[in-house]
Motif scaffolding. Structure first.
Motif, PDB file in Angstrom:
ATOM      1  N   THR A 172       0.896  -1.132  -0.149  1.00 14.13           N
ATOM      2  CA  THR A 172       0.025   0.005   0.117  1.00 14.13           C
ATOM      3  C   THR A 172       1.209   1.496  -0.103  1.00 14.13           C
ATOM      4  N   LEU A 173       1.665   0.962   1.127  1.00 14.09           N
ATOM      5  CA  LEU A 173       3.075   2.273   0.929  1.00 14.09           C
ATOM      6  C   LEU A 173       3.225   2.459  -0.598  1.00 14.09           C
ATOM      7  N   ARG A 174       3.990   1.689  -1.648  1.00 14.42           N
ATOM      8  CA  ARG A 174       4.145   1.420  -2.287  1.00 14.42           C
ATOM      9  C   ARG A 174       3.429   1.924  -2.895  1.00 14.42           C
ATOM     10  N   LYS A 175       1.801   1.583  -3.167  1.00 16.87           N
ATOM     11  CA  LYS A 175       1.291   1.883  -4.305  1.00 16.87           C
ATOM     12  C   LYS A 175       0.819   3.787  -4.139  1.00 16.87           C
ATOM     13  N   ALA A 176       0.755   3.878  -3.151  1.00 17.21           N
ATOM     14  CA  ALA A 176       0.846   5.704  -1.849  1.00 17.21           C
ATOM     15  C   ALA A 176       1.814   6.834  -2.966  1.00 17.21           C
ATOM     16  N   LEU A 177       2.817   6.195  -3.150  1.00 12.46           N
ATOM     17  CA  LEU A 177       3.919   6.684  -3.294  1.00 12.46           C
ATOM     18  C   LEU A 177       4.152   6.584  -4.703  1.00 12.46           C
ATOM     19  N   ASP A 178       4.028   6.151  -5.584  1.00 12.99           N
ATOM     20  CA  ASP A 178       3.597   5.701  -6.830  1.00 12.99           C
ATOM     21  C   ASP A 178       2.479   6.551  -7.338  1.00 12.99           C
ATOM     22  N   TYR A 179       1.956   6.391  -6.994  1.00 12.61           N
ATOM     23  CA  TYR A 179       0.169   7.645  -7.367  1.00 12.61           C
ATOM     24  C   TYR A 179       0.566   8.499  -7.306  1.00 12.61           C
ATOM     25  N   ASN A 180       1.053   9.034  -5.128  1.00 12.64           N
ATOM     26  CA  ASN A 180       1.810  10.740  -6.096  1.00 12.64           C
ATOM     27  C   ASN A 180       2.294  10.906  -6.946  1.00 12.64           C
TER      28      ASN A 180
ATOM     29  N   HIS B 196      -2.467   5.391 -24.142  1.00 10.24           N
ATOM     30  CA  HIS B 196      -1.856   5.385 -22.919  1.00 10.24           C
ATOM     31  C   HIS B 196      -3.369   6.004 -22.223  1.00 10.24           C
ATOM     32  N   ASN B 197      -3.371   7.186 -22.008  1.00 10.36           N
ATOM     33  CA  ASN B 197      -4.431   7.900 -21.087  1.00 10.36           C
ATOM     34  C   ASN B 197      -3.772   8.261 -19.527  1.00 10.36           C
ATOM     35  N   TYR B 198      -2.806   8.121 -19.408  1.00  9.12           N
ATOM     36  CA  TYR B 198      -2.552   8.344 -18.174  1.00  9.12           C
ATOM     37  C   TYR B 198      -2.987   8.871 -17.485  1.00  9.12           C
ATOM     38  N   GLN B 199      -2.750  10.513 -17.817  1.00  9.79           N
ATOM     39  CA  GLN B 199      -3.656  11.851 -17.610  1.00  9.79           C
ATOM     40  C   GLN B 199      -4.990  11.655 -16.938  1.00  9.79           C
ATOM     41  N   ASN B 200      -6.176  11.096 -17.940  1.00  7.78           N
ATOM     42  CA  ASN B 200      -7.005  10.935 -16.797  1.00  7.78           C
ATOM     43  C   ASN B 200      -7.518   9.399 -16.051  1.00  7.78           C
ATOM     44  N   LYS B 201      -6.680   8.366 -16.563  1.00  2.41           N
ATOM     45  CA  LYS B 201      -6.622   7.650 -15.939  1.00  2.41           C
ATOM     46  C   LYS B 201      -6.807   7.536 -13.798  1.00  2.41           C
ATOM     47  N   LEU B 202      -5.267   8.432 -13.828  1.00  5.23           N
ATOM     48  CA  LEU B 202      -4.653   9.034 -12.506  1.00  5.23           C
ATOM     49  C   LEU B 202      -5.749   9.984 -12.026  1.00  5.23           C
ATOM     50  N   ALA B 203      -5.953  10.991 -12.880  1.00  2.00           N
ATOM     51  CA  ALA B 203      -7.482  11.936 -12.380  1.00  2.00           C
ATOM     52  C   ALA B 203      -8.713  11.167 -11.148  1.00  2.00           C
ATOM     53  N   HIS B 204      -8.846  10.411 -12.321  1.00  3.08           N
ATOM     54  CA  HIS B 204     -10.020  10.001 -12.040  1.00  3.08           C
ATOM     55  C   HIS B 204      -9.985   8.342 -11.310  1.00  3.08           C
ATOM     56  N   LEU B 205      -8.765   8.329 -10.634  1.00  2.00           N
ATOM     57  CA  LEU B 205      -9.196   6.408 -10.167  1.00  2.00           C
ATOM     58  C   LEU B 205      -9.222   5.389 -11.039  1.00  2.00           C
ATOM     59  N   PHE B 206      -9.592   5.365 -12.108  1.00  2.84           N
ATOM     60  CA  PHE B 206      -9.544   4.508 -13.262  1.00  2.84           C
ATOM     61  C   PHE B 206      -8.731   3.050 -13.484  1.00  2.84           C
ATOM     62  N   ASN B 207      -8.875   2.127 -12.613  1.00  2.00           N
ATOM     63  CA  ASN B 207      -8.371   1.280 -12.634  1.00  2.00           C
ATOM     64  C   ASN B 207      -6.827   1.428 -12.213  1.00  2.00           C
ATOM     65  N   VAL B 208      -6.558   1.887 -11.874  1.00  4.57           N
ATOM     66  CA  VAL B 208      -5.349   2.399 -11.897  1.00  4.57           C
ATOM     67  C   VAL B 208      -4.221   1.480 -10.602  1.00  4.57           C
ATOM     68  N   TYR B 209      -5.220   0.993  -9.578  1.00  7.53           N
ATOM     69  CA  TYR B 209      -4.455   0.710  -8.520  1.00  7.53           C
ATOM     70  C   TYR B 209      -3.496  -1.007  -9.252  1.00  7.53           C
ATOM     71  N   LYS B 210      -4.355  -1.490  -9.452  1.00  3.78           N
ATOM     72  CA  LYS B 210      -3.718  -3.021 -10.758  1.00  3.78           C
ATOM     73  C   LYS B 210      -2.857  -2.526 -11.430  1.00  3.78           C
ATOM     74  N   ASN B 211      -3.563  -1.405 -12.022  1.00  2.00           N
ATOM     75  CA  ASN B 211      -2.782  -2.138 -14.068  1.00  2.00           C
ATOM     76  C   ASN B 211      -2.032  -0.448 -13.691  1.00  2.00           C
ATOM     77  N   SER B 212      -2.152   0.707 -13.657  1.00  2.00           N
ATOM     78  CA  SER B 212      -1.064   1.802 -13.714  1.00  2.00           C
ATOM     79  C   SER B 212       0.279   1.985 -12.787  1.00  2.00           C
ATOM     80  N   LEU B 213       0.034   1.987 -11.397  1.00  2.72           N
ATOM     81  CA  LEU B 213       0.855   2.203 -10.475  1.00  2.72           C
ATOM     82  C   LEU B 213       1.959   1.116 -10.260  1.00  2.72           C
ATOM     83  N   SER B 214       3.035   1.685 -10.624  1.00  2.00           N
ATOM     84  CA  SER B 214       4.407   1.008 -10.660  1.00  2.00           C
ATOM     85  C   SER B 214       5.899   1.478 -10.667  1.00  2.00           C
TER      86      SER B 214
END
Length: 405
Positions: free
Chosen positions: A282-290, A361-379
């Protein structure tokens, strides 16, 4: 005999010999199977065979359609076995390439096997992130990361050091982004291969070229984050150049503070994840997202400020209409430091692109709207890709400033 000796040549140049193979299915069958059971030892060849299957599945000949179905079934079954027999994740990158090609094929055919492959690919994405954290980056691609970074850090001018990460000098002595990709030739693969969305601009070959160039930048940034001398140098250079651009062009001063926020978040990721084998997920994902959302926001802020400085003296600007999509639109943001091809490459990663808004990839919209980002976009891979894109945008604005002066 010629096929056995030069099989790879005929596979990679299938478009040049397509007429011959279209009139001789036995020849094509020999090319694919090479007179022995199909194996997936070479992921590049396997992906190319999947691409060929996609082409021949559209032929108006049931024999070719049957051959395509038989080969794909064979690859699909062996792929599942390989993933199950790879518990330690020793081949995650190669298997992931095969998985992506299979997924694209099944999606284009609306085949239910796409669901199974999607689940396998998600698992492999996790394996790739864990593998990179544990073993470093040189395994991912045949890129001499350490050699490149050794040359990079040896440069004494911070601004030139930053530019060298994303830009190069052309034969005309113009500083140009590596993402300004032009003059991509068409291929018969673009005509027949329907397993991923394409259009007249974002052809299959252009998309593969974009991914390849960005992949090199991505690998370099993963390398930077793994050694203190590299990331310390990068942080100093980044903040120095961001400060210079902000002051020289009278950009919003908040941008510099947001840059410092980004450096702090990346430093936390290094200390709590990259240097720690058993970091909390969870910490890893939180920092990835930030980091990813900050990179995306800073890219938009820099592009908006560049647009404002260029246009506020000559026209009224309604900032409610100045979205990232419009800033990446060459028709709106012409005559600046960003070429048409450069803007469209950035758009490929950051927003929905193409004629039908279904490419990229549409990163900006996926991140802004939390669209399936936890499993698919945070790395770590996505973090480093967005850091590369942000560095590219900052460097391009600075290069434009040099041209102006």
């Amino acid at each position: 005999m010629l096929f056995k000796k030069r099989r790879a040549y005929f596979l990679y140049n299938f478009d040049e010999f397509s007429k011959t193979f279209k009139n001789n299915i036995d020849l094509l069958r020999k090319l694919i199977y090479n007179d022995k059971p199909l194996n997936l030892d070479d992921s590049v060849i396997t992906v190319q065979i999947i691409n060929i299957c996609s082409i021949i599945s559209n032929y108006h000949d049931e024999n070719y359609v049957d051959l395509s179905n038989r080969v794909i079934k064979d690859i699909y079954q062996k792929y599942q076995i390989l993933v199950e027999d790879n518990p330690n994740g020793n081949r995650p990158f190669e298997l992931s390439d095969i998985g992506k090609a299979l997924l694209s094929f099944f999606k284009s055919k609306r085949d239910s096997r796409a669901n199974k492959i999607r689940d396998i690919n998600r698992k492999l994405d996790k394996d790739i992130s864990n593998y990179v954290l544990k073993h470093g980056v040189e395994i991912k691609q045949m890129i001499p990361v350490e050699k490149i970074l050794t040359n990079w850090i040896s440069q004494t001018n911070p601004a030139i050091r930053m530019l060298s990460l994303t830009h190069q000098k052309t034969e005309k002595k113009i500083i140009e982004s590596n993402l300004s990709i032009k003059n991509i030739p068409n291929s018969i693969m673009d005509i027949f291969t329907s397993n991923i969305p394409t259009d007249d601009y974002y052809t299959l070959i252009r998309q593969q070229t974009i991914e390849s160039i960005a992949g090199i930048g991505n690998a370099l940034f993963i390398g930077i984050l793994q050694k203190e001398k590299y990331y310390t140098t990068y942080f100093n250079d980044f903040l120095s150049l961001l400060s210079l651009v902000t002051k020289r062009l009278n950009f919003d001063s908040d941008i510099l503070e947001e840059g410092r926020m980004l450096v702090l978040d990346v430093s936390m990721l290094i200390q709590n994840v990259i240097k720690t084998e058993n970091s909390q997920v969870t910490l890893r994902k939180a920092l990835d997202y930030n980091i990813e959302i900050l990179c995306s926001a800073l890219i938009e802020s820099l592009l908006r400020e560049q647009y404002r400085i260029k246009n506020e003296q000559v026209m009224y600007i309604n900032y409610s209409n100045v979205t990232l999509g419009s800033l990446l639109n060459p028709d709106m943001n012409a005559n600046g430091p960003f070429s048409k091809d450069h803007l469209l490459t950035l758009a490929y990663f950051l927003i929905n692109s193409g004629e039908n808004n279904d490419i990229g990839h549409n990163y900006q919209n996926k991140l802004a709207h939390l669209f399936n980002v936890y499993k698919n976009s945070l790395s770590l891979s996505a973090v480093c890709l967005l850091m590369y894109l942000l560095t590219d945008v900052l460097n391009t604005i600075y290069a434009g400033l040099l041209d102006y002066e």
